[in-house]
Scaffold this motif. Structure first.
Motif, mmCIF file in Angstrom:
data_model
loop_
_atom_site.group_PDB
_atom_site.id
_atom_site.type_symbol
_atom_site.label_atom_id
_atom_site.label_comp_id
_atom_site.label_asym_id
_atom_site.label_seq_id
_atom_site.Cartn_x
_atom_site.Cartn_y
_atom_site.Cartn_z
ATOM 1 N N PRO A 194 1.579 8.194 61.761
ATOM 2 C CA PRO A 194 1.935 8.525 63.147
ATOM 3 C C PRO A 194 2.759 9.811 63.278
ATOM 4 O O PRO A 194 2.802 10.410 64.338
ATOM 5 N N GLU B 43 -8.166 8.212 62.107
ATOM 6 C CA GLU B 43 -7.674 7.382 61.001
ATOM 7 C C GLU B 43 -6.309 7.874 60.526
ATOM 8 O O GLU B 43 -5.408 7.073 60.273
ATOM 9 N N CYS C 264 1.143 12.862 64.815
ATOM 10 C CA CYS C 264 0.688 12.743 66.199
ATOM 11 C C CYS C 264 0.683 14.080 66.942
ATOM 12 O O CYS C 264 -0.332 14.486 67.509
ATOM 13 N N GLU D 226 -3.587 6.865 62.876
ATOM 14 C CA GLU D 226 -3.220 5.459 62.705
ATOM 15 C C GLU D 226 -2.360 5.251 61.459
ATOM 16 O O GLU D 226 -1.371 4.517 61.496
ATOM 17 N N GLU D 227 -2.731 5.929 60.366
ATOM 18 C CA GLU D 227 -2.016 5.752 59.095
ATOM 19 C C GLU D 227 -0.723 6.558 59.019
ATOM 20 O O GLU D 227 0.213 6.157 58.346
#
Length: 169
Positions: free
Chosen positions: A46, A40, A49, A43-44
């Motif tokens: 990046p 999550e 990463c 996704e919120e």
């Protein structure tokens, strides 16, 4: 009387089995929850990463303990340390004195601590070093993470604890 005692023993044994099953489910849930939170966050945010893929979402991370070990090792290896003489902040180097594989194996050994029936003095010393407050390292880490979540109103996820809180990060 004897039948009643036998029935009570069965109830006690069933309760023990239920407690063990709950503990196994709780263990699994903590790892699953951490992975879900990491996905999550990815996704919120990046920007996370690289950090997430080097730590809790790394290919070799399977369990909650793997995620903690991976994260702490990553932080230890990536944290700049001041060179021996002078103490100048421009003299920073990464902690290359640790072999990443050996460092990770130290954490893995601590998390997989087992009780041995026959122990020599060295084993007893090692066991006492690997326990915190009477708990195994594994149990202590799990309790610490859950305590932070319970007590810190600003902390909403296990991921936050593992990535950013003192003692983990």
């Amino acid at each position: 009387d004897l039948v009643e005692k036998n029935n009570n023993v069965g109830v006690v044994n069933d309760e023990k089995m239920e407690d063990e099953n709950e503990e196994e489910n709780e263990d699994e849930d903590l790892g699953v929850r951490l992975k879900r939170e990491a996905l999550e966050a990815l996704e919120e945010e990046p920007e996370l990463c690289m950090l997430l893929h080097k730590t809790v979402l790394a290919p070799d991370v399977v369990t909650f303990e793997d995620a903690v070990a991976s994260t702490v090792c990553y932080r230890m290896l990536m944290t700049p340390c001041v060179g021996g003489s002078g103490g100048s902040s421009s003299n920073k180097e990464h902690n290359l004195q640790f072999c990443p594989i050996v460092l990770r194996s130290i954490f893995d050994d601590a998390f997989q601590q087992k009780q041995h029936q026959q122990q020599n003095d060295d084993d007893l010393i090692l066991e006492s070093l690997l326990k915190e407050g009477g708990n195994t390292v594994r149990d202590a880490v799990r309790k610490d993470v859950l305590a932070v979540l319970q007590r810190d109103p600003a902390c909403e996820t296990i991921l936050e604890v593992i990535l950013f809180f003192k003692g983990f990060a």
